[in-house]
Design an enzyme around this catalytic site. Structure first.
Site, PDB file in Angstrom:
ATOM      1  N   THR A 370      -9.872  -1.919  -5.002  1.00  0.00           N
ATOM      2  CA  THR A 370      -9.256  -2.855  -5.932  1.00  0.00           C
ATOM      3  C   THR A 370      -9.898  -2.677  -7.297  1.00  0.00           C
ATOM      4  O   THR A 370     -10.920  -2.021  -7.414  1.00  0.00           O
ATOM      5  CB  THR A 370      -9.485  -4.283  -5.365  1.00  0.00           C
ATOM      6  OG1 THR A 370      -8.909  -4.347  -4.064  1.00  0.00           O
ATOM      7  CG2 THR A 370      -8.904  -5.370  -6.199  1.00  0.00           C
ATOM      8  N   ASN A 390      -5.627  -1.323  -1.742  1.00  0.00           N
ATOM      9  CA  ASN A 390      -6.389  -1.557  -0.522  1.00  0.00           C
ATOM     10  C   ASN A 390      -7.518  -0.541  -0.396  1.00  0.00           C
ATOM     11  O   ASN A 390      -8.414  -0.548  -1.232  1.00  0.00           O
ATOM     12  CB  ASN A 390      -5.496  -1.587   0.719  1.00  0.00           C
ATOM     13  CG  ASN A 390      -6.195  -2.315   1.880  1.00  0.00           C
ATOM     14  OD1 ASN A 390      -7.089  -3.115   1.665  1.00  0.00           O
ATOM     15  ND2 ASN A 390      -5.780  -2.031   3.094  1.00  0.00           N
TER      16      ASN A 390
END
Length: 563
Positions: A370, A390
Protein backbone atom coordinates in the site's frame (compact mmCIF):
# COMPACT_ATOMS: atom_id res chain seq x y z
CA UNK A 1 -14.26 12.15 24.79
CA UNK A 2 -15.33 10.28 21.68
CA UNK A 3 -18.89 10.06 20.44
CA UNK A 4 -20.87 9.55 17.29
CA UNK A 5 -21.61 13.01 15.94
CA UNK A 6 -24.75 13.82 13.98
CA UNK A 7 -24.84 16.39 11.21
CA UNK A 8 -26.09 19.24 13.42
CA UNK A 9 -23.43 18.71 16.07
CA UNK A 10 -20.75 18.44 13.41
CA UNK A 11 -21.74 21.90 12.20
CA UNK A 12 -21.64 23.32 15.70
CA UNK A 13 -18.23 21.82 16.42
CA UNK A 14 -16.88 23.23 13.18
CA UNK A 15 -18.26 26.66 14.00
CA UNK A 16 -16.90 26.74 17.55
CA UNK A 17 -13.55 24.99 17.16
CA UNK A 18 -12.38 25.79 13.66
CA UNK A 19 -14.18 28.95 12.61
CA UNK A 20 -10.91 30.76 12.21
CA UNK A 21 -9.53 28.02 9.98
CA UNK A 22 -12.07 28.67 7.24
CA UNK A 23 -11.28 32.37 7.09
CA UNK A 24 -7.79 32.02 5.69
CA UNK A 25 -5.73 29.16 4.32
CA UNK A 26 -2.06 28.58 5.01
CA UNK A 27 -1.00 30.62 1.91
CA UNK A 28 1.36 27.85 0.87
CA UNK A 29 0.92 24.17 0.06
CA UNK A 30 2.52 20.98 1.33
CA UNK A 31 2.82 17.43 0.01
CA UNK A 32 4.33 14.29 1.51
CA UNK A 33 4.26 11.09 -0.52
CA UNK A 34 6.19 7.86 -0.72
CA UNK A 35 8.06 8.84 -3.89
CA UNK A 36 9.75 12.14 -4.64
CA UNK A 37 8.69 11.98 -8.32
CA UNK A 38 5.04 11.73 -7.26
CA UNK A 39 5.50 14.65 -4.88
CA UNK A 40 7.02 16.63 -7.76
CA UNK A 41 4.01 15.76 -9.93
CA UNK A 42 1.67 17.20 -7.31
CA UNK A 43 3.80 20.33 -6.93
CA UNK A 44 3.77 20.80 -10.71
CA UNK A 45 -0.03 20.84 -10.72
CA UNK A 46 -0.19 23.26 -7.79
CA UNK A 47 2.23 25.56 -9.62
CA UNK A 48 -0.18 25.55 -12.58
CA UNK A 49 -2.99 26.81 -10.38
CA UNK A 50 -4.57 23.49 -9.49
CA UNK A 51 -6.07 22.88 -6.08
CA UNK A 52 -5.37 20.07 -3.61
CA UNK A 53 -7.81 17.76 -5.37
CA UNK A 54 -6.15 18.30 -8.74
CA UNK A 55 -2.77 17.62 -7.15
CA UNK A 56 -4.12 14.48 -5.48
CA UNK A 57 -5.05 13.02 -8.86
CA UNK A 58 -1.58 13.82 -10.22
CA UNK A 59 0.15 12.29 -7.18
CA UNK A 60 -2.05 9.18 -7.32
CA UNK A 61 -1.40 8.59 -11.01
CA UNK A 62 2.33 9.24 -10.67
CA UNK A 63 2.54 6.75 -7.79
CA UNK A 64 0.78 4.23 -10.05
CA UNK A 65 3.78 4.50 -12.37
CA UNK A 66 6.80 4.90 -10.10
CA UNK A 67 5.65 2.77 -7.17
CA UNK A 68 3.94 -0.22 -8.87
CA UNK A 69 4.80 -2.36 -5.86
CA UNK A 70 2.32 -0.41 -3.75
CA UNK A 71 -0.47 1.06 -5.89
CA UNK A 72 -1.58 1.39 -9.47
CA UNK A 73 -4.28 1.75 -12.07
CA UNK A 74 -5.08 -1.89 -11.39
CA UNK A 75 -5.76 -1.23 -7.70
CA UNK A 76 -7.88 1.02 -5.52
CA UNK A 77 -7.92 3.16 -2.41
CA UNK A 78 -9.61 5.72 -0.19
CA UNK A 79 -9.26 9.49 -0.73
CA UNK A 80 -10.34 11.54 2.29
CA UNK A 81 -11.11 15.06 1.03
CA UNK A 82 -11.75 18.25 2.98
CA UNK A 83 -13.06 21.29 1.08
CA UNK A 84 -12.20 24.36 3.16
CA UNK A 85 -14.61 26.84 1.57
CA UNK A 86 -17.60 24.81 2.79
CA UNK A 87 -15.89 23.06 5.72
CA UNK A 88 -17.09 19.77 4.24
CA UNK A 89 -15.31 16.41 4.28
CA UNK A 90 -16.04 13.28 2.26
CA UNK A 91 -14.36 9.94 1.68
CA UNK A 92 -14.11 8.90 -1.95
CA UNK A 93 -14.25 5.10 -1.93
CA UNK A 94 -12.37 3.68 -4.89
CA UNK A 95 -12.00 0.23 -3.32
CA UNK A 96 -11.96 -2.75 -5.67
CA UNK A 97 -15.06 -4.96 -5.99
CA UNK A 98 -15.50 -8.70 -6.48
CA UNK A 99 -16.32 -9.73 -10.06
CA UNK A 100 -19.88 -10.87 -10.78
CA UNK A 101 -18.68 -14.45 -11.27
CA UNK A 102 -16.99 -14.57 -7.84
CA UNK A 103 -18.19 -17.20 -5.38
CA UNK A 104 -17.67 -17.68 -1.67
CA UNK A 105 -15.63 -20.87 -2.18
CA UNK A 106 -13.69 -19.86 -5.31
CA UNK A 107 -10.28 -20.29 -3.67
CA UNK A 108 -10.92 -23.67 -2.06
CA UNK A 109 -9.29 -26.82 -3.43
CA UNK A 110 -10.91 -30.25 -3.71
CA UNK A 111 -10.15 -30.90 -0.05
CA UNK A 112 -11.89 -27.70 0.99
CA UNK A 113 -8.66 -25.93 1.92
CA UNK A 114 -7.64 -22.45 0.74
CA UNK A 115 -5.38 -22.54 -2.31
CA UNK A 116 -3.26 -19.54 -1.31
CA UNK A 117 -1.47 -19.44 -4.67
CA UNK A 118 -4.73 -18.88 -6.55
CA UNK A 119 -5.84 -16.32 -3.98
CA UNK A 120 -2.78 -14.08 -4.26
CA UNK A 121 -0.98 -14.83 -7.54
CA UNK A 122 -2.20 -14.29 -11.08
CA UNK A 123 -5.37 -13.24 -12.81
CA UNK A 124 -7.92 -14.90 -10.54
CA UNK A 125 -6.72 -12.91 -7.51
CA UNK A 126 -7.84 -9.50 -8.76
CA UNK A 127 -10.87 -7.43 -7.87
CA UNK A 128 -12.29 -4.91 -10.35
CA UNK A 129 -9.97 -1.85 -10.15
CA UNK A 130 -11.35 1.35 -8.64
CA UNK A 131 -8.41 3.78 -8.78
CA UNK A 132 -8.95 5.17 -12.32
CA UNK A 133 -12.64 5.78 -11.63
CA UNK A 134 -11.72 7.60 -8.42
CA UNK A 135 -9.20 9.82 -10.24
CA UNK A 136 -11.84 10.83 -12.78
CA UNK A 137 -14.45 11.38 -10.07
CA UNK A 138 -12.19 13.61 -7.98
CA UNK A 139 -11.02 15.60 -11.01
CA UNK A 140 -14.52 16.21 -12.36
CA UNK A 141 -16.28 16.93 -9.07
CA UNK A 142 -13.60 18.67 -7.00
CA UNK A 143 -10.77 19.71 -9.30
CA UNK A 144 -10.26 22.79 -11.48
CA UNK A 145 -7.91 21.57 -14.24
CA UNK A 146 -8.63 19.12 -17.08
CA UNK A 147 -7.90 15.46 -16.45
CA UNK A 148 -5.44 15.43 -19.35
CA UNK A 149 -3.29 17.98 -17.52
CA UNK A 150 -3.47 16.07 -14.24
CA UNK A 151 -2.33 12.80 -15.82
CA UNK A 152 0.42 14.37 -17.93
CA UNK A 153 3.20 13.88 -15.32
CA UNK A 154 2.33 10.19 -14.92
CA UNK A 155 2.25 9.66 -18.68
CA UNK A 156 5.71 11.27 -18.97
CA UNK A 157 7.07 9.02 -16.24
CA UNK A 158 5.67 5.91 -17.90
CA UNK A 159 7.12 6.86 -21.28
CA UNK A 160 10.51 8.19 -20.18
CA UNK A 161 11.00 5.88 -17.24
CA UNK A 162 11.98 6.22 -13.60
CA UNK A 163 15.01 4.99 -11.64
CA UNK A 164 14.81 1.87 -9.51
CA UNK A 165 15.16 2.67 -5.82
CA UNK A 166 15.86 0.44 -2.83
CA UNK A 167 12.18 -0.10 -2.04
CA UNK A 168 11.34 -1.21 -5.59
CA UNK A 169 14.32 -3.56 -5.63
CA UNK A 170 13.62 -5.07 -2.22
CA UNK A 171 9.96 -5.75 -2.95
CA UNK A 172 10.43 -7.06 -6.47
CA UNK A 173 12.95 -9.52 -5.04
CA UNK A 174 10.04 -10.79 -2.94
CA UNK A 175 7.71 -11.23 -5.96
CA UNK A 176 10.08 -11.86 -8.89
CA UNK A 177 9.64 -15.65 -8.85
CA UNK A 178 5.89 -15.18 -9.33
CA UNK A 179 6.21 -12.48 -11.96
CA UNK A 180 8.44 -14.74 -14.06
CA UNK A 181 5.43 -16.98 -14.74
CA UNK A 182 4.18 -14.35 -17.22
CA UNK A 183 6.99 -13.31 -19.59
CA UNK A 184 5.20 -10.19 -20.87
CA UNK A 185 4.79 -8.98 -17.29
CA UNK A 186 8.36 -9.77 -16.35
CA UNK A 187 9.61 -7.93 -19.45
CA UNK A 188 8.27 -4.66 -17.99
CA UNK A 189 9.30 -4.99 -14.36
CA UNK A 190 12.25 -7.40 -14.60
CA UNK A 191 14.11 -6.27 -17.74
CA UNK A 192 16.27 -9.06 -19.06
CA UNK A 193 14.69 -11.46 -16.59
CA UNK A 194 16.74 -10.08 -13.71
CA UNK A 195 16.02 -7.96 -10.66
CA UNK A 196 17.18 -4.50 -11.82
CA UNK A 197 20.04 -2.67 -10.18
CA UNK A 198 19.34 0.45 -8.14
CA UNK A 199 19.37 3.37 -10.54
CA UNK A 200 18.32 1.30 -13.57
CA UNK A 201 15.49 2.83 -15.61
CA UNK A 202 12.07 1.17 -15.76
CA UNK A 203 9.84 2.20 -18.67
CA UNK A 204 6.24 1.15 -19.17
CA UNK A 205 5.05 2.43 -22.58
CA UNK A 206 1.92 0.24 -22.48
CA UNK A 207 0.87 1.95 -19.24
CA UNK A 208 1.46 5.33 -20.91
CA UNK A 209 -1.01 4.31 -23.65
CA UNK A 210 -3.53 3.21 -21.01
CA UNK A 211 -3.19 6.46 -19.07
CA UNK A 212 -3.45 8.52 -22.26
CA UNK A 213 -6.76 6.81 -23.10
CA UNK A 214 -8.02 7.71 -19.63
CA UNK A 215 -6.78 11.30 -20.03
CA UNK A 216 -8.50 11.74 -23.38
CA UNK A 217 -11.72 9.80 -22.82
CA UNK A 218 -12.25 10.04 -19.08
CA UNK A 219 -13.84 7.03 -17.38
CA UNK A 220 -14.67 5.38 -20.72
CA UNK A 221 -10.98 5.33 -21.57
CA UNK A 222 -10.42 2.65 -18.93
CA UNK A 223 -13.76 1.01 -18.20
CA UNK A 224 -14.90 0.48 -21.78
CA UNK A 225 -13.37 0.41 -25.23
CA UNK A 226 -9.93 -0.90 -26.18
CA UNK A 227 -8.29 -0.69 -22.75
CA UNK A 228 -11.11 -2.55 -21.02
CA UNK A 229 -11.10 -5.18 -23.77
CA UNK A 230 -7.35 -5.79 -23.34
CA UNK A 231 -7.67 -5.98 -19.57
CA UNK A 232 -10.58 -8.40 -19.62
CA UNK A 233 -9.24 -10.61 -22.41
CA UNK A 234 -5.81 -10.76 -20.77
CA UNK A 235 -7.26 -11.72 -17.40
CA UNK A 236 -9.59 -14.34 -18.88
CA UNK A 237 -6.79 -15.89 -20.95
CA UNK A 238 -4.77 -16.29 -17.75
CA UNK A 239 -7.60 -17.96 -15.84
CA UNK A 240 -9.40 -14.96 -14.34
CA UNK A 241 -13.10 -14.09 -14.31
CA UNK A 242 -13.29 -10.38 -15.14
CA UNK A 243 -15.91 -9.32 -17.70
CA UNK A 244 -16.65 -6.16 -19.63
CA UNK A 245 -19.90 -5.92 -17.66
CA UNK A 246 -17.89 -5.85 -14.41
CA UNK A 247 -15.95 -2.86 -15.73
CA UNK A 248 -19.02 -1.04 -17.06
CA UNK A 249 -20.77 -1.53 -13.73
CA UNK A 250 -18.00 -0.30 -11.42
CA UNK A 251 -19.03 2.78 -9.41
CA UNK A 252 -17.12 5.05 -7.06
CA UNK A 253 -18.89 5.60 -3.73
CA UNK A 254 -18.84 8.76 -1.62
CA UNK A 255 -19.09 8.04 2.07
CA UNK A 256 -19.49 10.14 5.19
CA UNK A 257 -16.25 9.91 7.18
CA UNK A 258 -16.09 8.68 10.74
CA UNK A 259 -16.01 11.77 12.98
CA UNK A 260 -14.97 11.69 16.60
CA UNK A 261 -13.36 14.00 19.11
CA UNK A 262 -10.59 13.36 21.62
CA UNK A 263 -9.13 15.79 24.16
CA UNK A 264 -10.31 18.87 22.26
CA UNK A 265 -9.33 17.61 18.80
CA UNK A 266 -11.72 16.63 16.03
CA UNK A 267 -10.79 13.50 14.08
CA UNK A 268 -12.08 12.98 10.54
CA UNK A 269 -11.14 9.52 9.40
CA UNK A 270 -11.97 6.61 7.11
CA UNK A 271 -15.36 4.93 7.19
CA UNK A 272 -16.27 1.36 6.15
CA UNK A 273 -15.31 -0.53 4.07
CA UNK A 274 -12.25 0.73 5.93
CA UNK A 275 -12.07 -0.65 9.43
CA UNK A 276 -9.57 2.03 10.43
CA UNK A 277 -11.77 4.92 11.51
CA UNK A 278 -14.03 2.91 13.78
CA UNK A 279 -11.09 1.02 15.29
CA UNK A 280 -9.09 4.19 15.98
CA UNK A 281 -12.15 5.82 17.54
CA UNK A 282 -12.74 2.80 19.76
CA UNK A 283 -9.13 2.67 20.94
CA UNK A 284 -9.11 6.35 21.81
CA UNK A 285 -12.41 6.07 23.65
CA UNK A 286 -11.12 3.14 25.71
CA UNK A 287 -7.96 4.98 26.82
CA UNK A 288 -9.55 8.44 27.19
CA UNK A 289 -9.86 8.39 31.01
CA UNK A 290 -6.21 7.45 31.52
CA UNK A 291 -3.21 9.77 31.80
CA UNK A 292 -1.09 8.23 29.06
CA UNK A 293 1.62 10.88 29.38
CA UNK A 294 2.06 10.16 33.07
CA UNK A 295 2.41 6.40 32.71
CA UNK A 296 5.57 4.33 32.60
CA UNK A 297 6.52 3.02 29.17
CA UNK A 298 5.39 -0.51 30.03
CA UNK A 299 2.01 0.61 31.43
CA UNK A 300 1.36 2.86 28.42
CA UNK A 301 2.18 0.13 25.90
CA UNK A 302 0.12 -2.37 27.92
CA UNK A 303 -2.93 -0.09 28.00
CA UNK A 304 -2.73 0.74 24.30
CA UNK A 305 -2.20 -2.93 23.41
CA UNK A 306 -5.29 -3.89 25.39
CA UNK A 307 -7.30 -1.22 23.57
CA UNK A 308 -5.92 -2.47 20.25
CA UNK A 309 -6.84 -6.06 21.17
CA UNK A 310 -10.48 -5.14 21.80
CA UNK A 311 -10.86 -2.93 18.74
CA UNK A 312 -9.41 -5.60 16.45
CA UNK A 313 -11.74 -8.18 17.98
CA UNK A 314 -14.69 -5.95 17.08
CA UNK A 315 -13.19 -5.28 13.66
CA UNK A 316 -13.34 -9.01 13.01
CA UNK A 317 -16.84 -9.37 14.42
CA UNK A 318 -18.72 -6.50 12.85
CA UNK A 319 -17.01 -4.78 9.94
CA UNK A 320 -17.32 -5.25 6.19
CA UNK A 321 -18.73 -3.51 3.13
CA UNK A 322 -21.52 -1.24 4.44
CA UNK A 323 -23.52 -1.89 1.28
CA UNK A 324 -23.69 -5.57 2.24
CA UNK A 325 -23.30 -5.66 6.05
CA UNK A 326 -25.36 -3.91 8.73
CA UNK A 327 -22.57 -2.31 10.81
CA UNK A 328 -23.54 -1.19 14.36
CA UNK A 329 -21.51 2.01 14.11
CA UNK A 330 -23.43 3.92 16.77
CA UNK A 331 -22.92 1.13 19.28
CA UNK A 332 -19.23 0.67 18.47
CA UNK A 333 -18.52 4.39 18.94
CA UNK A 334 -20.68 4.92 22.00
CA UNK A 335 -19.28 5.93 25.38
CA UNK A 336 -21.28 3.23 27.13
CA UNK A 337 -19.91 0.47 24.91
CA UNK A 338 -16.35 1.67 25.49
CA UNK A 339 -16.99 1.80 29.22
CA UNK A 340 -18.12 -1.81 29.06
CA UNK A 341 -14.96 -2.83 27.23
CA UNK A 342 -12.92 -0.90 29.77
CA UNK A 343 -14.34 -3.01 32.62
CA UNK A 344 -12.72 -6.10 31.07
CA UNK A 345 -9.29 -4.46 31.15
CA UNK A 346 -6.74 -4.88 33.96
CA UNK A 347 -3.78 -2.54 34.29
CA UNK A 348 -1.66 -5.22 35.94
CA UNK A 349 -2.42 -8.13 33.63
CA UNK A 350 -2.88 -8.89 29.93
CA UNK A 351 -6.25 -10.26 28.88
CA UNK A 352 -5.77 -13.39 26.74
CA UNK A 353 -7.56 -12.97 23.43
CA UNK A 354 -9.22 -16.35 24.03
CA UNK A 355 -11.13 -14.70 26.89
CA UNK A 356 -12.56 -12.17 24.44
CA UNK A 357 -13.72 -14.86 22.06
CA UNK A 358 -15.53 -13.64 18.99
CA UNK A 359 -18.64 -15.27 17.58
CA UNK A 360 -17.26 -17.19 14.58
CA UNK A 361 -20.48 -16.60 12.68
CA UNK A 362 -19.66 -12.88 12.44
CA UNK A 363 -15.88 -12.50 12.09
CA UNK A 364 -14.24 -10.45 9.17
CA UNK A 365 -10.63 -9.64 7.52
CA UNK A 366 -8.41 -7.14 5.53
CA UNK A 367 -5.38 -5.74 3.06
CA UNK A 368 -1.59 -4.51 2.43
CA UNK A 369 1.22 -3.48 0.10
CA UNK A 370 0.00 0.00 0.00
CA UNK A 371 1.01 3.66 -0.18
CA UNK A 372 -0.13 6.94 1.33
CA UNK A 373 0.17 10.66 0.70
CA UNK A 374 -0.86 13.75 2.65
CA UNK A 375 -1.54 17.05 0.91
CA UNK A 376 -2.80 20.56 1.70
CA UNK A 377 -3.15 23.56 -0.60
CA UNK A 378 -2.98 27.29 0.12
CA UNK A 379 -6.75 27.52 0.62
CA UNK A 380 -6.77 24.89 3.36
CA UNK A 381 -8.17 22.12 1.14
CA UNK A 382 -6.88 18.75 2.33
CA UNK A 383 -6.39 15.28 0.90
CA UNK A 384 -5.33 12.27 2.95
CA UNK A 385 -5.18 9.25 0.63
CA UNK A 386 -4.18 5.64 1.11
CA UNK A 387 -3.91 3.48 -2.02
CA UNK A 388 -3.21 -0.20 -2.52
CA UNK A 389 -2.72 -3.27 -4.69
CA UNK A 390 -2.44 -5.54 -1.60
CA UNK A 391 0.76 -7.64 -1.74
CA UNK A 392 3.85 -6.05 -3.33
CA UNK A 393 3.21 -5.77 -7.07
CA UNK A 394 -0.33 -7.06 -6.50
CA UNK A 395 -1.01 -10.35 -8.25
CA UNK A 396 2.30 -9.94 -10.17
CA UNK A 397 0.38 -10.21 -13.46
CA UNK A 398 -0.25 -7.53 -16.10
CA UNK A 399 -2.68 -8.22 -18.97
CA UNK A 400 -0.66 -7.96 -22.18
CA UNK A 401 -0.65 -4.57 -23.87
CA UNK A 402 -1.93 -2.64 -20.83
CA UNK A 403 1.05 -2.14 -18.51
CA UNK A 404 -1.44 -2.46 -15.63
CA UNK A 405 -0.59 -4.77 -12.73
CA UNK A 406 -3.66 -6.59 -11.45
CA UNK A 407 -4.29 -6.28 -7.71
CA UNK A 408 -4.72 -9.31 -5.47
CA UNK A 409 -7.29 -7.72 -3.19
CA UNK A 410 -9.57 -10.76 -3.34
CA UNK A 411 -7.34 -12.16 -0.58
CA UNK A 412 -8.73 -9.43 1.67
CA UNK A 413 -12.02 -11.30 1.70
CA UNK A 414 -12.46 -14.32 3.92
CA UNK A 415 -11.72 -17.23 1.58
CA UNK A 416 -12.73 -19.74 4.28
CA UNK A 417 -14.25 -19.19 7.75
CA UNK A 418 -11.48 -18.85 10.32
CA UNK A 419 -8.62 -19.18 7.83
CA UNK A 420 -5.97 -16.42 8.12
CA UNK A 421 -5.23 -14.34 5.03
CA UNK A 422 -1.73 -13.31 3.91
CA UNK A 423 -1.45 -10.98 6.94
CA UNK A 424 -2.72 -13.34 9.61
CA UNK A 425 -6.17 -11.77 9.82
CA UNK A 426 -9.06 -14.17 10.20
CA UNK A 427 -12.48 -13.75 8.65
CA UNK A 428 -16.00 -15.09 8.61
CA UNK A 429 -19.34 -14.22 7.00
CA UNK A 430 -19.24 -10.41 7.35
CA UNK A 431 -16.35 -10.33 4.91
CA UNK A 432 -17.15 -13.39 2.79
CA UNK A 433 -16.78 -13.14 -0.98
CA UNK A 434 -19.90 -11.89 -2.78
CA UNK A 435 -20.28 -10.49 -6.32
CA UNK A 436 -19.94 -6.71 -6.38
CA UNK A 437 -18.84 -6.53 -2.75
CA UNK A 438 -15.94 -4.40 -1.52
CA UNK A 439 -13.39 -6.23 0.61
CA UNK A 440 -12.64 -4.93 4.12
CA UNK A 441 -9.54 -2.76 4.49
CA UNK A 442 -7.35 -1.28 7.21
CA UNK A 443 -6.45 1.83 5.19
CA UNK A 444 -6.93 4.78 7.54
CA UNK A 445 -6.39 8.20 5.93
CA UNK A 446 -7.04 10.72 8.70
CA UNK A 447 -7.33 14.46 9.37
CA UNK A 448 -7.03 15.79 12.94
CA UNK A 449 -8.13 19.38 13.65
CA UNK A 450 -7.55 21.40 16.78
CA UNK A 451 -7.90 25.05 17.67
CA UNK A 452 -4.32 25.86 16.68
CA UNK A 453 -3.11 23.00 14.48
CA UNK A 454 -4.30 20.59 11.80
CA UNK A 455 -2.66 17.24 10.98
CA UNK A 456 -2.97 15.13 7.82
CA UNK A 457 -1.71 11.62 8.45
CA UNK A 458 -1.72 8.07 7.08
CA UNK A 459 0.48 5.12 6.19
CA UNK A 460 0.61 1.77 4.41
CA UNK A 461 1.28 -1.35 6.45
CA UNK A 462 -1.60 -3.83 6.17
CA UNK A 463 -3.17 -4.81 9.47
CA UNK A 464 -0.71 -2.50 11.29
CA UNK A 465 -1.98 0.65 9.53
CA UNK A 466 -4.58 1.32 12.20
CA UNK A 467 -2.20 1.14 15.14
CA UNK A 468 0.48 3.21 13.38
CA UNK A 469 -2.03 5.97 12.69
CA UNK A 470 -3.24 5.76 16.31
CA UNK A 471 0.30 6.28 17.61
CA UNK A 472 0.84 9.17 15.18
CA UNK A 473 -2.39 10.86 16.30
CA UNK A 474 -1.43 10.58 19.95
CA UNK A 475 2.00 12.04 19.19
CA UNK A 476 0.40 14.98 17.37
CA UNK A 477 -1.96 15.60 20.29
CA UNK A 478 1.05 15.48 22.61
CA UNK A 479 2.35 18.54 20.75
CA UNK A 480 4.79 17.03 18.27
CA UNK A 481 5.14 17.64 14.54
CA UNK A 482 5.22 15.36 11.49
CA UNK A 483 8.94 14.59 11.72
CA UNK A 484 8.15 12.94 15.05
CA UNK A 485 4.96 11.12 13.95
CA UNK A 486 6.59 9.45 10.96
CA UNK A 487 9.71 8.42 12.90
CA UNK A 488 8.08 6.93 16.01
CA UNK A 489 9.05 3.38 16.99
CA UNK A 490 6.04 1.13 16.38
CA UNK A 491 4.22 -1.59 18.29
CA UNK A 492 1.05 -3.44 17.43
CA UNK A 493 -1.59 -5.89 18.69
CA UNK A 494 -4.34 -7.23 16.42
CA UNK A 495 -6.26 -9.66 18.69
CA UNK A 496 -4.94 -12.70 16.82
CA UNK A 497 -2.16 -13.73 16.92
CA UNK A 498 -2.18 -12.93 20.64
CA UNK A 499 1.07 -10.97 20.82
CA UNK A 500 2.51 -7.47 20.91
CA UNK A 501 4.78 -7.16 17.89
CA UNK A 502 7.38 -4.41 17.91
CA UNK A 503 10.03 -3.02 15.62
CA UNK A 504 13.56 -3.90 16.69
CA UNK A 505 14.73 -1.26 19.16
CA UNK A 506 11.24 0.18 19.69
CA UNK A 507 11.17 -0.84 23.39
CA UNK A 508 14.03 -1.31 25.80
CA UNK A 509 14.69 -4.61 27.56
CA UNK A 510 13.19 -3.41 30.84
CA UNK A 511 9.90 -2.46 29.16
CA UNK A 512 9.73 -5.78 27.33
CA UNK A 513 10.37 -7.64 30.57
CA UNK A 514 7.65 -5.66 32.36
CA UNK A 515 5.17 -6.44 29.58
CA UNK A 516 6.02 -10.12 29.73
CA UNK A 517 5.53 -10.00 33.51
CA UNK A 518 1.98 -8.76 32.83
CA UNK A 519 1.39 -11.81 30.65
CA UNK A 520 2.04 -10.40 27.17
CA UNK A 521 3.97 -12.28 24.54
CA UNK A 522 6.29 -9.75 22.88
CA UNK A 523 7.66 -10.51 19.43
CA UNK A 524 10.51 -8.37 18.09
CA UNK A 525 10.44 -8.05 14.29
CA UNK A 526 13.63 -7.73 12.31
CA UNK A 527 11.94 -5.65 9.62
CA UNK A 528 10.42 -2.23 10.14
CA UNK A 529 6.92 -1.57 8.90
CA UNK A 530 4.93 1.28 7.47
CA UNK A 531 5.79 4.30 5.36
CA UNK A 532 4.00 7.20 7.04
CA UNK A 533 3.51 10.65 5.50
CA UNK A 534 2.34 13.71 7.38
CA UNK A 535 1.53 17.37 6.88
CA UNK A 536 0.80 19.88 9.69
CA UNK A 537 -0.61 23.41 9.53
CA UNK A 538 -0.09 25.95 12.32
CA UNK A 539 -3.23 28.10 12.09
CA UNK A 540 -1.87 31.24 13.75
CA UNK A 541 1.37 31.58 11.79
CA UNK A 542 0.26 29.85 8.60
CA UNK A 543 3.40 27.70 8.78
CA UNK A 544 3.26 24.30 7.09
CA UNK A 545 5.40 21.27 7.87
CA UNK A 546 5.70 18.08 5.81
CA UNK A 547 7.62 14.88 6.54
CA UNK A 548 8.05 11.43 5.09
CA UNK A 549 8.98 8.21 6.86
CA UNK A 550 12.76 7.81 7.25
CA UNK A 551 12.39 4.03 6.92
CA UNK A 552 12.41 4.46 3.13
CA UNK A 553 14.64 6.99 1.39
CA UNK A 554 12.46 7.30 -1.71
CA UNK A 555 9.83 9.53 -0.09
CA UNK A 556 9.37 13.18 -0.92
CA UNK A 557 8.01 15.90 1.39
CA UNK A 558 7.87 19.54 0.31
CA UNK A 559 6.33 22.85 1.26
CA UNK A 560 5.40 24.54 -2.02
CA UNK A 561 5.77 28.31 -2.40
CA UNK A 562 3.01 29.48 -4.74
CA UNK A 563 2.94 32.66 -6.82
Amino acid sequence: MIRTVNAILIGLLATLAVAAIAEQGPERAAISSSHELATEAGAEILDKGGNAFDAAVAVSAALAVVEPESSGAGGGGFWLLHRASEDVSVMVDGRETAPAAATEDMYLDEAGEVDRDRAVNGALAGGIPGAPAAWVHIAEKYGTLPLSELLAPAIRLAENGFPVDAKYQALINYRAHVMMRWPETAAIFLPGGEVPEIGATIRNPDLAVTLRALAEQGRDGFYSGEVARKLVEGVQAAGGIWTLADFAGYEVAEREPIRTDYRGYELITASPPSSGGIAIAQMLEIVEPFDLAGMSSADRVHLLAEAMRRAYRDRALYLGDPDFVDIPTRMLLSEDYAAGLRTTLRLDRATPSSMLAADPSRLGTESTDTTHFSLMDDQGNIVSATLTVNLPFGAAFAPPGTGVLVNNEMDDFSAKPGEPNAYGLIGFSANAIEPGKRMLSSMSPTIVRGENRTAVIGTPGGSRIITMVLLGILDFIDGNGPESWVSLPRFHHQYLPDEISIERGALDDATIAALEEKGHEVTVRDRTWGNMHGVMWHHDSGELEAAHDPRWASGGAVVVELD
